[in-house]
Write an enzyme that holds these catalytic residues in place. Structure first.
Site, PDB file in Angstrom:
ATOM      1  N   CYS A 124       0.832  -1.206   0.000  1.00 13.73           N
ATOM      2  CA  CYS A 124       0.000   0.000   0.000  1.00 13.73           C
ATOM      3  C   CYS A 124       0.868   1.258   0.000  1.00 13.73           C
ATOM      4  O   CYS A 124       1.920   1.296  -0.649  1.00 13.73           O
ATOM      5  CB  CYS A 124      -0.982  -0.029   1.174  1.00 13.73           C
ATOM      6  SG  CYS A 124      -2.310   1.184   1.023  1.00 13.73           S
ATOM      7  N   ASP A 193      -3.061   0.956  10.361  1.00 13.57           N
ATOM      8  CA  ASP A 193      -4.272   1.756  10.570  1.00 13.57           C
ATOM      9  C   ASP A 193      -4.692   1.677  12.024  1.00 13.57           C
ATOM     10  O   ASP A 193      -5.274   2.615  12.564  1.00 13.57           O
ATOM     11  CB  ASP A 193      -5.399   1.293   9.653  1.00 13.57           C
ATOM     12  CG  ASP A 193      -5.126   1.742   8.227  1.00 13.57           C
ATOM     13  OD1 ASP A 193      -4.388   1.039   7.512  1.00 13.57           O
ATOM     14  OD2 ASP A 193      -5.598   2.824   7.854  1.00 13.57           O
TER      15      ASP A 193
HETATM   16  P1  RI2 Z   1       0.318   6.027   7.077  1.00 11.73           P
HETATM   17  C1  RI2 Z   1      -3.579   3.398   4.732  1.00 11.73           C
HETATM   18  O1  RI2 Z   1      -4.965   3.257   4.643  1.00 11.73           O
HETATM   19  C2  RI2 Z   1      -2.855   2.086   4.479  1.00 11.73           C
HETATM   20  O2  RI2 Z   1      -3.520   0.965   5.030  1.00 11.73           O
HETATM   21  C3  RI2 Z   1      -1.561   2.364   5.177  1.00 11.73           C
HETATM   22  O3  RI2 Z   1      -0.784   1.211   5.431  1.00 11.73           O
HETATM   23  C4  RI2 Z   1      -2.081   3.012   6.452  1.00 11.73           C
HETATM   24  O4  RI2 Z   1      -3.170   3.832   6.044  1.00 11.73           O
HETATM   25  C5  RI2 Z   1      -1.088   3.815   7.229  1.00 11.73           C
HETATM   26  O5  RI2 Z   1      -0.609   4.883   6.453  1.00 11.73           O
HETATM   27  P2  RI2 Z   1      -5.855   3.966   3.461  1.00 11.73           P
HETATM   28  O6  RI2 Z   1      -6.186   5.360   3.959  1.00 11.73           O
HETATM   29  O7  RI2 Z   1      -0.436   6.644   8.212  1.00 11.73           O
HETATM   30  O8  RI2 Z   1      -5.087   3.965   2.189  1.00 11.73           O
HETATM   31  O9  RI2 Z   1       1.585   5.358   7.539  1.00 11.73           O
HETATM   32  O10 RI2 Z   1      -7.087   3.103   3.399  1.00 11.73           O
HETATM   33  O11 RI2 Z   1       0.523   6.976   5.942  1.00 11.73           O
END
Ligand code: RI2
Length: 307
Positions: A124, A193
């Site tokens: 991701c 998350d």
């Molecule tokens: P940072 C994101 O969720 C991903 O799951 C990623 O690993 C997590 O948030 C943490 O991201 P989404 O918003 O806070 O893409 O480290 O559903 O940037």
């Protein structure tokens, strides 16, 4: 209120995304709203703060950084409107500063765990995980990265763009190629998350298959998570809700319309048990998953009675 509604909408539609970014955006929205809030009485003030807090928290259910940010930012103890306003302004600003510093600290601490020549796999688009990777590279370590596409929203494309901007050699793979390439990998680094009190990780769907493949191949599995990604309510056994997103993120609805026996499931996250996690790199230090409870207790300011 209009600006808070706009922020809420951007979080809901994922124009603002990433567990850390949505938390910071919520704190900023509360700060700006409170600064301009004209309240007729303390009751009015309290009701309006509660209303914007609830609105922001309702946008996405899984990333615990969001309710943590809202609760930490919107706290006040005074019964006087002006004093309560000042408390919120200070709390929100403190949270925003904490979030910025956390990413830098995680980058520095995590980079110490990266060796010259390491091949890293990430999933991701996590700003915390990327902070470690780019810091290690900027320190002069010769590293390369496997980045997963991360269906259905393909946040992996943001990751490869980011890494390319630093000049880091990167290979984009589809999510289902994770196990095939694991033998070439030294370390897996993902974001979070939410982290439960028992050390289990909730992160982008597919994370648990990386963890399983890393475990099988005896590769190190690291999680990069700010302290406000830990979930206080899991102490008393409350489950973390997994966000189920729309089918149209996965398949064109016109195709689905012709397939009456087919349904689509689109969970945005999955659970990785603590046994598959070697370490969690937080802004206050590197911990084993078993220490998650201590982080909640010492760094989130939650008393057991609040839960
Ligand atoms: P940072 C994101 O969720 C991903 O799951 C990623 O690993 C997590 O948030 C943490 O991201 P989404 O918003 O806070 O893409 O480290 O559903 O940037």
């Amino acid at each position: 209120m209009k600006k808070v509604q706009e922020t809420a909408e951007k979080i809901r539609t994922m124009e603002i995304r990433g567990a850390g970014r949505i938390a910071k955006a919520a704190a900023e929205a509360i700060r700006d709203y409170t600064a301009g809030l004209e309240a007729a009485s303390m009751e009015d003030f309290s009701a309006r703060i509660r209303e914007v807090s609830d609105l922001l928290i309702s946008t996405r259910p899984t990333a615990v950084s969001l309710p943590n940010a809202v609760k930490l930012s919107s706290r006040y103890s005074s019964g006087n409107v002006e004093e309560a306003r000042q408390e919120i302004l200070e709390n929100a600003s403190r949270f925003i500063e904490r979030a910025d510093k956390a990413l830098e600290r995680i980058g520095k601490m995590g980079a110490r765990r990266i060796q010259d020549g390491d091949v890293i796999m990430t999933h991701c688009n996590s700003h915390a995980a990327l902070s470690i990777i780019t810091t290690a590279f900027e320190e002069g370590k010769d590293i390369s990265v496997f980045a997963t596409e991360s269906r259905p929203r393909r946040q992996g494309l943001l990751t490869i763009r980011h890494l390319n901007g630093f000049g880091i050699p990167t290979t984009l793979i589809v999510d289902s190629a994770v196990r095939y390439y694991m033998k070439e990998v030294d370390k897996v680094i993902v974001g979070a998350d939410a982290i439960a009190a028992n050390g289990a990780l909730v992160n982008k769907v597919g994370t648990s298959q990386l963890a399983l493949a890393a475990h099988e191949a005896r590769k190190s599995f690291m999680v990069a998570a700010e302290t406000y990604k830990f979930s206080p309510s899991t102490i008393v056994g409350n489950p973390i809700e997994i966000e189920e997103r729309a089918a149209e993120e996965v398949i064109d609805l016109s195709i689905l319309a012709d397939l009456p026996y087919v349904k689509v499931k689109n969970p945005a996250f999955d659970f990785t048990p603590a046994e598959y996690i070697d370490m969690i790199i937080t802004d206050v230090g590197i911990i084993p998953p078993a220490m998650a409870y201590t982080i909640i207790k010492e760094h989130l300011g939650w008393e057991l009675g609040d839960l």
